[in-house]
Each structure stands twice: as C-alpha cells, then as structure tokens.
Design a protein around this motif. Structure first.
Motif, short mmCIF file in Angstrom:
data_model
loop_
_atom_site.label_atom_id
_atom_site.label_comp_id
_atom_site.label_asym_id
_atom_site.label_seq_id
_atom_site.Cartn_x
_atom_site.Cartn_y
_atom_site.Cartn_z
N GLN A 215 42.29 -37.34 73.19
CA GLN A 215 40.84 -37.59 73.23
C GLN A 215 40.42 -38.33 74.49
OE1 GLN A 215 38.65 -36.47 70.93
NE2 GLN A 215 40.40 -35.42 70.03
N LEU A 216 41.36 -38.54 75.42
CA LEU A 216 41.10 -39.37 76.59
C LEU A 216 40.02 -38.78 77.50
CD1 LEU A 216 42.10 -41.91 78.03
CD2 LEU A 216 43.75 -40.50 79.22
N PHE A 217 40.05 -37.47 77.72
CA PHE A 217 39.12 -36.83 78.64
C PHE A 217 38.08 -35.97 77.92
CE2 PHE A 217 43.18 -37.21 80.97
CZ PHE A 217 42.76 -38.10 81.93
N ARG A 218 37.83 -36.21 76.65
CA ARG A 218 36.87 -35.41 75.89
C ARG A 218 35.45 -35.85 76.18
NH1 ARG A 218 38.94 -30.78 73.49
NH2 ARG A 218 41.14 -31.22 73.17
N ASP A 219 35.01 -35.58 77.39
CA ASP A 219 33.65 -35.90 77.81
C ASP A 219 32.95 -34.59 78.14
OD1 ASP A 219 31.30 -36.92 78.73
OD2 ASP A 219 32.19 -38.11 80.34
N GLU A 220 32.06 -34.14 77.26
CA GLU A 220 31.40 -32.85 77.42
C GLU A 220 30.47 -32.81 78.63
OE1 GLU A 220 31.08 -30.25 74.70
OE2 GLU A 220 32.75 -31.10 73.60
N SER A 221 30.06 -33.99 79.13
CA SER A 221 29.19 -34.00 80.30
C SER A 221 29.97 -33.78 81.59
CB SER A 221 28.44 -35.33 80.39
OG SER A 221 29.34 -36.39 80.59
N LYS A 222 31.31 -33.97 81.56
CA LYS A 222 32.13 -33.78 82.75
C LYS A 222 32.97 -32.51 82.69
CE LYS A 222 32.80 -38.65 83.93
NZ LYS A 222 33.82 -39.69 84.14
N TYR A 223 33.49 -32.19 81.50
CA TYR A 223 34.44 -31.08 81.37
C TYR A 223 34.01 -30.14 80.26
CZ TYR A 223 37.06 -34.70 83.81
OH TYR A 223 37.44 -35.68 84.68
N SER A 224 34.35 -28.84 80.42
CA SER A 224 33.96 -27.86 79.41
C SER A 224 35.14 -27.29 78.64
CB SER A 224 33.17 -26.72 80.06
OG SER A 224 33.99 -26.06 81.02
N GLU A 225 36.35 -27.27 79.23
CA GLU A 225 37.53 -26.75 78.54
C GLU A 225 38.71 -27.69 78.77
OE1 GLU A 225 38.57 -22.68 79.27
OE2 GLU A 225 36.48 -22.05 79.28
N TRP A 226 39.60 -27.74 77.77
CA TRP A 226 40.77 -28.60 77.82
C TRP A 226 42.00 -27.80 77.40
CZ3 TRP A 226 36.07 -29.76 75.82
CH2 TRP A 226 35.35 -30.80 76.39
N ASP A 227 43.19 -28.23 77.85
CA ASP A 227 44.42 -27.57 77.41
C ASP A 227 44.89 -28.19 76.10
OD1 ASP A 227 45.49 -29.99 78.16
OD2 ASP A 227 46.82 -29.20 79.71
N GLU A 228 46.10 -27.81 75.64
CA GLU A 228 46.59 -28.29 74.34
C GLU A 228 46.84 -29.79 74.33
OE1 GLU A 228 49.89 -27.24 76.97
OE2 GLU A 228 48.24 -26.03 76.25
N ARG A 229 47.08 -30.41 75.49
CA ARG A 229 47.29 -31.86 75.54
C ARG A 229 45.97 -32.63 75.61
NH1 ARG A 229 51.28 -33.37 80.20
NH2 ARG A 229 49.66 -32.34 81.39
N GLY A 230 44.88 -31.97 75.93
CA GLY A 230 43.59 -32.63 76.06
C GLY A 230 43.22 -32.90 77.50
N ILE A 231 43.96 -32.32 78.44
CA ILE A 231 43.66 -32.47 79.86
C ILE A 231 42.65 -31.39 80.25
CG2 ILE A 231 44.60 -32.39 82.19
CD1 ILE A 231 47.20 -33.48 81.07
N PRO A 232 41.58 -31.74 80.96
CA PRO A 232 40.54 -30.77 81.31
C PRO A 232 41.08 -29.64 82.20
CG PRO A 232 39.80 -33.00 81.72
CD PRO A 232 41.23 -33.09 81.40
N THR A 233 40.56 -28.43 81.96
CA THR A 233 40.92 -27.28 82.79
C THR A 233 39.71 -26.74 83.55
OG1 THR A 233 40.60 -25.80 80.91
CG2 THR A 233 42.84 -26.58 81.33
N LYS A 234 38.51 -26.99 83.04
CA LYS A 234 37.29 -26.54 83.73
C LYS A 234 36.24 -27.64 83.67
CE LYS A 234 37.92 -21.64 83.02
NZ LYS A 234 37.31 -20.37 82.63
N ASP A 235 35.44 -27.72 84.73
CA ASP A 235 34.40 -28.73 84.76
C ASP A 235 33.15 -28.25 84.02
OD1 ASP A 235 33.24 -26.95 86.49
OD2 ASP A 235 33.35 -28.24 88.25
#
Length: 144
Positions: A31-51
């Motif tokens: 849940q560390l990078f779950r910021d919808e205002s910065k990122y739109s997609e995340w990988d299985e670990r929760g690391i953003p893949t798309k802004d």
C-alpha cells in the motif's frame, strides 16, 4: 512579508515532513505507493508501473529502480516493526530457546577491551564541574 524563496523553502520542508509521516513502518508495503493522483497501475508488489497523466505513460526505468529501492527498504522496516509488535504483545514465533541460552548468540565484545592502552587513553571525571577536553597528537599534519 516573507520573501518568495523563504515560502518555497518552508513549503518544501513541510512536504518532506508530511511524506516521512506517510511512510510509517505500520503501512503495509503493498500500500506504500497507492496514490491514485500520482499512479494509475501497479504490479503485484504494489510498485507503480504507469503514471496518472492523461496518456498514462509507463514509469521510466530509473524511476522504477528508485521506487523499488524505497519499497525494499520499507519492507525491511515493516518486518522489523511487525516483529517488535509481536514481541510487545507477547506473541511467540514458535521458536524454542533452551533455558540459559541466548537466541541472539554471544554478547558483543566491549570496545574498551579492544583498545590498545598505549594508543588511546580514556580519562573520566567531573574535572571540577568543567568540561575538560584536550587533544594531543604526536603524528599527523599538525605536528611540527
């Protein structure tokens, strides 16, 4: 009236303090990078893949490495926090420790025992309620 550079600097430091508080060890790593205002997609670990821009650009390789490094460091802090919470609440991890033995191994050596007395001398005392600090050297660039 405060100058513009001062306002910008204060805002920067406030933002830094807020971001440090957001990275509390109790936050799960996924849940560390779950910021919808910065990122739109995340990988299985929760690391953003798309802004979160309109065209949803993929995260650059260098930015992905930085986020991965932050993620790994946070995982370590989170695991340490979880262990501390388990110990604080008395939960046992199932390991058996014999009576009289330490689970962490032998105690660390005292640093005073490893010092050569001819090289370093430690003097303790009140010195008449004054700080007595004196440096002496017989080698180095300041010895003539």
């Amino acid at each position: 009236e405060l100058p513009q550079w001062y306002k910008a600097r204060r805002a920067f430091f406030e933002q830094q303090n807020n971001s440090k508080q957001a990275l509390s060890p109790s936050t799960p790593p996924n849940q560390l990078f779950r910021d919808e205002s910065k990122y739109s997609e995340w990988d299985e670990r929760g690391i953003p893949t798309k802004d979160a821009t309109e065209d949803r650009k993929p995260i650059t390789k260098s930015q992905g490495k930085k986020l991965s490094k932050i993620y790994d460091a946070h995982c370590k802090r989170h695991d340490k926090w979880k262990k501390e919470q388990q110990q604080k609440h008395g939960e046992d991890d199932g390991s058996v420790v014999e009576r009289g033995s330490s689970p962490k191994g032998p105690p660390p050596a005292r640093w005073e025992d490893s010092l050569d007395p001819s090289f370093c001398q430690f003097v303790a005392g009140s010195f008449g309620k004054r700080q007595g600090l004196e440096f002496q050297s017989d080698m180095g660039p300041f010895v003539h």
